[in-house]
Design a protein around this motif. Structure first.
Motif, PDB file in Angstrom:
ATOM      1  N   TRP A 123      39.486  24.765 -68.443  1.00 34.37           N
ATOM      2  CA  TRP A 123      40.001  24.335 -66.411  1.00 34.37           C
ATOM      3  C   TRP A 123      38.820  25.214 -65.853  1.00 34.37           C
ATOM      4  CZ3 TRP A 123      40.697  28.914 -63.731  1.00 34.37           C
ATOM      5  CH2 TRP A 123      41.839  28.337 -61.774  1.00 34.37           C
ATOM      6  N   PHE A 124      38.513  26.136 -66.112  1.00 32.80           N
ATOM      7  CA  PHE A 124      37.357  26.693 -65.835  1.00 32.80           C
ATOM      8  C   PHE A 124      36.071  25.375 -64.862  1.00 32.80           C
ATOM      9  CE2 PHE A 124      34.415  30.859 -65.208  1.00 32.80           C
ATOM     10  CZ  PHE A 124      34.345  31.105 -64.060  1.00 32.80           C
ATOM     11  N   GLU A 138      35.972  22.551 -65.601  1.00 32.82           N
ATOM     12  CA  GLU A 138      35.907  21.868 -65.301  1.00 32.82           C
ATOM     13  C   GLU A 138      36.017  22.004 -63.280  1.00 32.82           C
ATOM     14  OE1 GLU A 138      39.770  20.458 -65.866  1.00 32.82           O
ATOM     15  OE2 GLU A 138      39.006  19.452 -68.263  1.00 32.82           O
ATOM     16  N   VAL A 139      36.335  23.161 -63.111  1.00 36.32           N
ATOM     17  CA  VAL A 139      36.592  23.248 -61.396  1.00 36.32           C
ATOM     18  C   VAL A 139      35.304  23.696 -61.086  1.00 36.32           C
ATOM     19  CG1 VAL A 139      37.026  25.130 -60.029  1.00 36.32           C
ATOM     20  CG2 VAL A 139      38.142  24.153 -61.995  1.00 36.32           C
ATOM     21  N   LEU A 140      34.106  24.101 -62.489  1.00 37.31           N
ATOM     22  CA  LEU A 140      32.904  24.664 -62.095  1.00 37.31           C
ATOM     23  C   LEU A 140      31.998  23.267 -62.175  1.00 37.31           C
ATOM     24  CD1 LEU A 140      32.207  27.835 -63.716  1.00 37.31           C
ATOM     25  CD2 LEU A 140      32.579  27.071 -60.610  1.00 37.31           C
ATOM     26  N   THR A 141      32.141  22.137 -63.089  1.00 32.95           N
ATOM     27  CA  THR A 141      31.350  20.554 -62.385  1.00 32.95           C
ATOM     28  C   THR A 141      31.365  20.226 -61.415  1.00 32.95           C
ATOM     29  OG1 THR A 141      31.375  20.825 -64.769  1.00 32.95           O
ATOM     30  CG2 THR A 141      31.618  19.309 -63.808  1.00 32.95           C
ATOM     31  N   LEU A 142      33.091  19.812 -61.402  1.00 30.95           N
ATOM     32  CA  LEU A 142      33.416  18.967 -59.883  1.00 30.95           C
ATOM     33  C   LEU A 142      32.933  19.972 -58.666  1.00 30.95           C
ATOM     34  CD1 LEU A 142      34.999  17.120 -58.550  1.00 30.95           C
ATOM     35  CD2 LEU A 142      37.196  18.548 -58.526  1.00 30.95           C
ATOM     36  N   ALA A 143      32.163  21.317 -58.618  1.00 33.70           N
ATOM     37  CA  ALA A 143      32.114  22.150 -57.635  1.00 33.70           C
ATOM     38  C   ALA A 143      30.530  22.227 -57.413  1.00 33.70           C
ATOM     39  CB  ALA A 143      31.767  23.587 -58.223  1.00 33.70           C
ATOM     40  N   ASP A 144      29.916  21.730 -58.331  1.00 38.90           N
ATOM     41  CA  ASP A 144      28.285  21.251 -58.707  1.00 38.90           C
ATOM     42  C   ASP A 144      28.123  20.366 -58.026  1.00 38.90           C
ATOM     43  OD1 ASP A 144      27.976  24.032 -60.256  1.00 38.90           O
ATOM     44  OD2 ASP A 144      28.098  22.147 -61.696  1.00 38.90           O
ATOM     45  N   MET A 181      29.171  30.694 -69.097  1.00 34.00           N
ATOM     46  CA  MET A 181      29.610  29.273 -68.164  1.00 34.00           C
ATOM     47  C   MET A 181      28.780  30.312 -66.044  1.00 34.00           C
ATOM     48  SD  MET A 181      33.734  28.361 -68.404  1.00 34.00           S
ATOM     49  CE  MET A 181      33.720  28.530 -69.828  1.00 34.00           C
ATOM     50  N   LEU A 182      29.341  30.983 -66.383  1.00 36.28           N
ATOM     51  CA  LEU A 182      28.520  31.118 -64.930  1.00 36.28           C
ATOM     52  C   LEU A 182      27.633  30.453 -64.604  1.00 36.28           C
ATOM     53  CD1 LEU A 182      29.734  34.444 -64.131  1.00 36.28           C
ATOM     54  CD2 LEU A 182      30.830  32.443 -63.911  1.00 36.28           C
TER      55      LEU A 182
END
Length: 352
Positions: free
Chosen positions: A233-234, A236-242, A276-277
């Protein structure tokens, strides 16, 4: 200081120091996009002062309310957009005194004096006092009050994200998703946690770290980790934020960088989070609590790791809270008392 000095030497020898310096928005007199408050490890209890687990530090249990009051007054003056409370809001001693709810009510009343939205992270002391089901139905479930876009990823994982302002995103992680203290004994995550700890820690009391030194000391009962479900989930959130070209700040009770904390306070599977970060250009900062001494490190990808000093071990004549001023090109942490000021430039390799 030694780690920072080494990084500075590397920076100077690379020739990067000779590049033209671009003035920041703050230097040009720009107003911040928004501000937010930050505080960690209040651990309030209506009991006399005591000592920490190792009997090396004094803890001021009652004084936490006064220091929180100092913080909420300042945040109200500064008109912060929101407040992030990084876990351990009340102390585990409340449980044996049957005072958990009373203690929580006392601290929540102080937070309610502020007009800012408060977002709560859960730490080990939350689980010493309450079961996960009770926490989800309590004022500490700030996802339930945050509105659209902040729903929990699963009924039993307390992690959510929201946007405090256009172009910015905050992510709150559940660092006790996989743990002994945050799970029922018949659950699969509890069983996995027992197996993991026993592979690394052979002490009869799993709150005592392994005899070996170094990062293995993180394998103790009062820590935890992140499940595969939460990490997916994390990501996916970061991918969308990118894709949206947002700036992301992540909040957790447990730190995830070994250079920003004592190893005994580190999340079990910190490597997975660090990887991930580094792989997402949107991430600019990771903020945590748990280690009452605090800590700071900027990693190889330019992400700032801040571990906030704990209120519980702060003398009554001092303070331990901060206000973060968020600009388009950096964040500025203005600390109070034990918390020092920091200028957090966004990673140069991650300009969006």
């Amino acid at each position: 200081m030694l780690r920072i000095s080494r990084k500075l030497l590397i920076y100077l020898s690379s020739g990067a120091a000779h590049k033209p310096i671009r003035r920041s928005a703050m230097e040009d007199g720009a107003q911040p996009v928004f501000t937010f408050g930050i505080i960690a490890d209040i651990q309030y209890a209506d009991i006399e002062d005591g000592l920490n687990f190792l009997k090396t530090r004094k803890r001021f249990y009652r004084n936490g309310v006064q220091l929180l009051r100092n913080a909420t007054r300042r945040w109200e003056e500064q008109r912060v957009r929101c407040v992030l409370q990084l876990g351990d809001i009340i102390d585990g001693f409340n449980k044996s005194r049957d005072a958990s709810q009373q203690a929580l009510d006392t601290v929540i009343r102080e937070f309610e004096k502020s007009s800012a939205d408060v977002h709560h992270v859960w730490g080990n002391h939350e689980f010493y006092n309450f079961c996960r089901e009770t926490l989800l139905a309590s004022p500490l479930n700030s996802a339930a009050r945050a509105g659209s876009g902040s729903d929990l990823i699963a009924d039993d994982i307390y992690a959510y994200e929201f946007s405090p302002a256009p172009g910015f995103r905050f992510v709150l992680l559940d660092s006790y998703d996989v743990s002994l203290i945050g799970r029922e004994e018949n659950s699969e995550k509890y069983k996995r946690s027992v197996k993991l700890l026993q592979e690394h820690n052979n002490n009869p009391d799993l709150n005592h770290p392994p005899v070996v030194y170094g990062l293995e000391q993180r394998f103790v009962k009062f820590n935890g980790g992140f499940s595969r479900e939460q990490l997916l989930w994390f990501d996916e959130v970061l991918t969308l934020a990118d894709q949206k070209q947002e700036r992301v700040t992540v909040f957790s009770h447990l730190p995830v960088h070994p250079n920003a904390t004592d190893p005994i306070c580190l999340a079990w599977n910190y490597e997975a989070v660090l990887s991930m970060l580094c792989s997402h250009k949107s991430v600019v900062c990771f903020m945590a609590g748990h280690d009452h001494d605090g800590g700071y490190h900027i990693d190889e990808s330019g992400v700032h790791h801040i571990t906030l000093e704990g209120v519980i071990e702060t003398c009554p004549d001092s303070n331990a809270f901060g206000t973060v001023y968020v600009y388009e090109d950096q964040m500025v942490l203005k600390g109070n008392g034990r918390i020092s000021d920091k200028v957090l430039k966004y990673p140069s390799g991650k300009h969006l």
